[in-house]
Design a protein around this motif. Structure first.
Motif, PDB file in Angstrom:
ATOM      1  N   UNK A  38       0.817  -1.223   0.000  1.00  0.00           N
ATOM      2  CA  UNK A  38       0.000   0.000   0.000  1.00  0.00           C
ATOM      3  C   UNK A  38       0.854   1.277   0.000  1.00  0.00           C
ATOM      4  N   UNK A  39       0.513   2.184  -0.911  1.00  0.00           N
ATOM      5  CA  UNK A  39       1.181   3.475  -1.016  1.00  0.00           C
ATOM      6  C   UNK A  39       0.140   4.583  -1.179  1.00  0.00           C
ATOM      7  N   UNK A  40       0.519   5.824  -0.886  1.00  0.00           N
ATOM      8  CA  UNK A  40      -0.372   6.957  -1.147  1.00  0.00           C
ATOM      9  C   UNK A  40      -0.575   7.121  -2.643  1.00  0.00           C
ATOM     10  N   UNK A  41      -1.776   7.481  -3.051  1.00  0.00           N
ATOM     11  CA  UNK A  41      -1.973   7.763  -4.469  1.00  0.00           C
ATOM     12  C   UNK A  41      -1.477   9.171  -4.798  1.00  0.00           C
ATOM     13  N   UNK A  43      -2.847  11.902  -5.364  1.00  0.00           N
ATOM     14  CA  UNK A  43      -3.523  13.060  -4.772  1.00  0.00           C
ATOM     15  C   UNK A  43      -3.266  13.210  -3.277  1.00  0.00           C
ATOM     16  N   UNK A  44      -2.697  12.176  -2.666  1.00  0.00           N
ATOM     17  CA  UNK A  44      -2.396  12.274  -1.236  1.00  0.00           C
ATOM     18  C   UNK A  44      -0.890  12.218  -0.995  1.00  0.00           C
ATOM     19  N   UNK A  45      -0.160  12.405  -2.055  1.00  0.00           N
ATOM     20  CA  UNK A  45       1.291  12.304  -2.025  1.00  0.00           C
ATOM     21  C   UNK A  45       1.898  13.697  -2.065  1.00  0.00           C
ATOM     22  N   UNK A  46       3.058  13.870  -1.454  1.00  0.00           N
ATOM     23  CA  UNK A  46       3.691  15.201  -1.519  1.00  0.00           C
ATOM     24  C   UNK A  46       4.048  15.593  -2.953  1.00  0.00           C
ATOM     25  N   UNK A 131      -3.628   4.242  -2.635  1.00  0.00           N
ATOM     26  CA  UNK A 131      -4.911   4.550  -1.989  1.00  0.00           C
ATOM     27  C   UNK A 131      -5.126   6.053  -1.802  1.00  0.00           C
ATOM     28  N   UNK A 132      -6.380   6.439  -1.845  1.00  0.00           N
ATOM     29  CA  UNK A 132      -6.805   7.806  -1.599  1.00  0.00           C
ATOM     30  C   UNK A 132      -8.169   7.770  -0.929  1.00  0.00           C
TER      31      UNK A 132
ATOM     32  N   UNK C 255      -2.889  17.686  -0.998  1.00  0.00           N
ATOM     33  CA  UNK C 255      -2.311  16.431  -0.522  1.00  0.00           C
ATOM     34  C   UNK C 255      -2.112  16.423   0.996  1.00  0.00           C
ATOM     35  N   UNK C 258      -5.356  15.432   2.598  1.00  0.00           N
ATOM     36  CA  UNK C 258      -5.666  14.091   2.117  1.00  0.00           C
ATOM     37  C   UNK C 258      -4.839  13.037   2.858  1.00  0.00           C
ATOM     38  N   UNK C 259      -3.533  13.278   2.938  1.00  0.00           N
ATOM     39  CA  UNK C 259      -2.613  12.310   3.543  1.00  0.00           C
ATOM     40  C   UNK C 259      -2.831  12.191   5.051  1.00  0.00           C
TER      41      UNK C 259
END
Lengths: 475, 475, 475
Positions: A38-41, A43-46, A131-132, C255, C258-259
């Motif tokens: 699992x990783x940030x997608x 849109x939720x990533x820096x 994931x988001x 983000x 979101x994060x």
């Protein structure tokens, strides 16, 4: 007395080994699997700042977060407060209702992120699941299926059994969801089929396998009391109020979410009136029954799970709600006793009336509404957007779509019944610490209930009198 | 005992015929009228994709849904959980409070969509009413007026009477709202006048007509118990927390919603402190009274219903809240007994103190704030935006606006009092199944209360002792 | 009996003078200070239309209101329903829990707007504080620190003491927050350090100064009853569900929010499983303890208050939650008794286990995560955005940042302990009307409890029998 009862609880409800082991091992497994997959997608990533530049997105508000977060929070409330408190209606099972609901939902959502990720969004290049916010909503949805099933076995199983049921439930859910939404390309944004029909039959099948012929031995614990019914209304109302968010949480941005809200809002309002009507008719003095008000008022939301995003039109939504209120309430009056007596299915919360039947109705309504869709009503582009007639499915007609919707419903029933029967057999093994028939529906079995209720309600003067009485008896 | 009571309930509370008939007929009428009149608006229609292109809207986030949905959901919670649970304070009327609130709100919102649609948004070309998220908020608002009125008659009327009261209440509401907002062009986004003043006087007038001189016969049921007061705090808090959403739900996009939230948030905080102060002063040892905390803490929100969107300034909001806390709490201490004794108005929940009076204050505050508005504070365009000085009203001055605001308040009072008196007379007909004086405030009349409360609270040992005592008595 | 008790309450709990005076004087002071200092910011001002034009903002949806309002409302629910109902677990202190929480939060948020405004956003040119939605969130956050402290002294102090505690608590909070966030430039969006560590130690230090050696005299009031535990679960669940909003409410648009939501959602889920595991292990039959479920399940949210906005990665969030569930539950089992016995700290709600310890863990996790941040993970711009390496801090390295994070944690502990000790000494003065040892944890001291509980629970027949018994005794 309670102290005495406590000692009568058979040893096999001792879950001091199994429960901690299952919790620890499974949670550690989650951590490892999340670490691998699992990783940030984006849109939720820096790196969102680069994504924005790359895609010419001018404002942060275009982040999917802002389209879906309010709905997500409403769904989250439905899962934990809605389902949890709806099940507190039993006089002495509030801890189990709210507490085990809390436990299995917390496990289930993690497992759902993995299972749904593997089936729906595993990136073939990196082998990762990104994931988001929409993933969180889908995880909550997946959990809802298992919580529905919990309703059928409420008070009759151990928390370990519930965790096992959730493990398999989430797994089955991800598979049937993949078949229905991806392979059959059916639409089911609010999950009439995928969530409610599956969850309902899954729970009923488990309950059928776990049939307890001597359940009447815990009859004294099976009713509600005044305050427990009031607590349950908290659950009912949060489910009812936020159902528009449930059915619109993952529909299309813009008109899709907007329309799903309107339809669900209207359908649910209509259900309340017919539920009250039938409930009143069912008693010879016209009195209302809290069981109906707590449950059947929600049937319209279930039945609009598929069609809410379609152009079913406001009066169409009212009609669906109208009939669901009637059918669901009649279910409580006529079908539940029949299921218990004839089919040997003990359904504590009546999920057959609240989820299974309305879910099937929702599937049928969805199939018909899809088959009846026309370009004159939807517009050319609107039809494509609503039914996602793109890619491999760009040539599909609405009639074909209607057929696949109906096929989807059958898949969800089959997965529920067959899956539930198999999982039920596993849960029948005598290793899970489930309560004896006479201890069902009693929090004392799995919870430290510090102060027996009589301590609460006896005023000092009465306690004193008690001593007096004991003396009398001693004499 | 309860069983005995049950048999003493006069036959006329039998609503097995009237309640189902009213529910069915009215719901079918709703379906037909919705079929004829109600359609999705352009933002909730699949044609939105074309609307966007046509209006050069670049993103789905511009859909009004995203501006208003979070506020709508908060308002929805206020209507169903807020009003419903606030009224659970009576020891044995929680089912009626939450349940009938649920019923009449569900009917009322459908009827409100029609009534408000006919008056405010009937499309002259198509003869249709196009609904979107703002329509749902307005329907909930309209229902709020009727739920306020329910507070005055809580425990003394049948659900059929409540439905009749809601039918006429919504109708009257739509008319007075049309006069105040459209003809007088007054501003009232949070409904100090339109909702609270109207709803308050509507309920009080009905209660005045339905005066029961022998209500003391159900005195034993009129108090609260510990847990019912705690349940009521759920209602209070959800109303209090979400009131900023209530007052901002339909204000202008951007600064309008933003400012209305700030003002309401501050006004309500201020109200809490003065409510506590007066409540403590009212008892000789300084103890607090839950009735005040449950109700008067909300008065500041009511009183900012009109002015919250204006530039009343943060300290202005605090001042309004300050006085409302005092006045509302004093209302519970001094005015409610006076109303009951002298004016023969029995006001179960004290809506005069929570809605009618603070609503009037809100109307006055709104009129003054409007009249005192200046271009130096608002800016030229800001003034036009805030008071909507466009079209027919583009030459209106702030002073004139202040006058029309005051006129609006009078309209709401007149509609409440006259409308309530007429509807009260209708409800006095002996056909509605209302409870006898000695059965008021008792859920047993309209609800299946499966297990009498004493079963809940008697521990087994005591029951045993009871038998012992009976034997003693027998001896 | 209750009547008798009432007379035994020492005169010094009479707060009829002090409480109203404090409420009135402080509220008037707020109005004056707001009048001098507080103004709408440019996004909540009618001049927004000009601001938009000036800054080339094309749509109202760019107003910060739409980025933060849904989160704000969730935080608001946590403050008033979350904290308030979590503390209702005691059998007879629900009014005090919910009611005093309501009072001090309402005062605290006003004072916080001023204190935080002076320290963080006083405009040097105009001498004004401009407030908007983010200010309201920060005010709620600041209040949270004081409500945490309330948990340690629940049931043992008067409302006047609570108000004094809040006055100083908010003041100290604003100073430590200024040092940590502005001077040290540490990141702490969800307040692991600023809110939870400070609030926790502040409350513990006060409770230490106010140690009551004879508190066992009110032992009969210290437990929970069945329904009070169920009420407390309402608080737990709303805190748990909305914690993602808490940790993301003031993080970066896009983000960042979101994060933070994803991390908190996952961390909390993980905590639930380990809490259940340890709770079950702690009893010889594996039964669960509601105290653990109500409290320790939240520890993961506390511990992610700092790191939730960082790229801690989903499995990292699960790991933090995993250990916090274990540590917090063990705290209830082992550390709380130790604190009471050895350190003489009576911590009613166990805030040491729920806030202080997890807060410190959160500070450490934040420092480590910050120190381990890399450009390869965050991206060049992402790193700058996340840690705000701009202006004076543009040359700061992540290692240095980690050090400052750790320093921030120490500041929050020092402020909590020293501040709490000083404020505790003030609260020890015998002028505040605090209850005697034997009257602690009893709502009767500060609330009109109209009907003693035994009236509620004795059925008529029993009351009759009571009379019989009295006759027996008389004989």
């Amino acid at each position: 007395m309670h102290g005495t009862l406590c000692c009568l609880v058979p040893d096999n409800t001792n879950i001091r080994l199994t429960l901690p082991v299952v919790c620890f091992v499974w949670q550690i497994a989650m951590i490892i699997l999340f670490g691998v997959f699992i990783r940030y997608d984006e849109e939720s990533n820096t790196h969102w700042v680069e994504t924005k530049a790359h895609n010419n997105i001018t404002s942060d508000i275009e982040n999917d977060f802002y389209f879906r977060y309010p709905s997500f929070q409403d769904v989250h409330v439905m899962i934990f407060v809605g389902f949890g408190f709806l099940m507190t209606f039993l006089k002495r099972y509030s801890f189990g209702a709210v507490g085990f609901n809390f436990l299995i939902a917390s496990f289930g959502l993690q497992w759902a992120l993995l299972m749904q990720g593997w089936f729906h969004s595993l990136d073939p290049q990196t082998g990762k699941i990104f994931i988001g916010i929409e993933s969180l909503i889908n995880a909550d949805f997946c959990v809802a299926g298992c919580l529905i099933a919990y309703g059928a076995v409420l008070g009759k199983v151990s928390p370990v059994q519930l965790l096992v049921m959730t493990l398999f439930g989430v797994t089955l859910f991800a598979v049937e969801e993949y078949i229905i939404l991806n392979l059959l390309h059916a639409r089911d944004a609010g999950g009439s089929m995928v969530i409610h029909t599956f969850g309902g039959y899954y729970g009923l099948a488990i309950s059928w396998v776990l049939y307890r012929p001597n359940l009447h031995q815990s009859k004294r614990m099976q009713g509600s009391v005044y305050h427990s019914d009031t607590f349950a209304m908290i659950g009912t109302l949060f489910l009812w109020m936020f159902w528009p968010s449930f059915n619109s949480a993952i529909t299309d941005h813009g008109d899709g979410q907007h329309r799903a809200v309107i339809n669900t809002y209207l359908g649910l309002a209509s259900t309340v009136l017919t539920t009250v009507a039938i409930s009143s008719l069912s008693q010879k003095t016209g009195k209302l029954d809290m069981v109906h008000i707590q449950n059947s008022t929600l049937a319209g939301g279930v039945a609009l799970g598929t069609a809410a995003e379609f152009m079913i039109s406001p009066y169409g939504a009212l009609i669906v709600g109208f009939f669901c209120g009637i059918i669901s309430t009649m279910g409580y009056i006529f079908i539940s006793p029949f299921l218990e007596k004839t089919l040997k299915i003990q359904d504590t919360c009546g999920i057959h009336n609240l989820h299974a039947m309305p879910g099937v109705i929702g599937g049928i309504v969805g199939a018909i509404t899809a088959a009846a869709a026309s370009e004159s009503v939807y517009g050319k582009q609107g039809l494509i957007n609503t039914f996602d007639f793109t890619g491999d499915f760009k040539d599909r007609t609405v009639l074909t779509q209607g057929g696949y919707q109906a096929a989807g419903m059958c898949v969800s029933i089959v997965f529920g019944v067959v899956g539930g029967a198999i999982v039920g057999s596993i849960l029948k093994l005598p290793i899970w610490g489930d309560p004896a028939d006479e201890n069902c529906f009693d929090d004392e079995v799995y919870w430290e209930v510090r102060e027996p209720e009589h301590q609460e309600s006896i005023p000092p003067i009465l306690e004193y009198n008690n001593h007096m009485i004991h003396k009398h008896q001693d004499l």
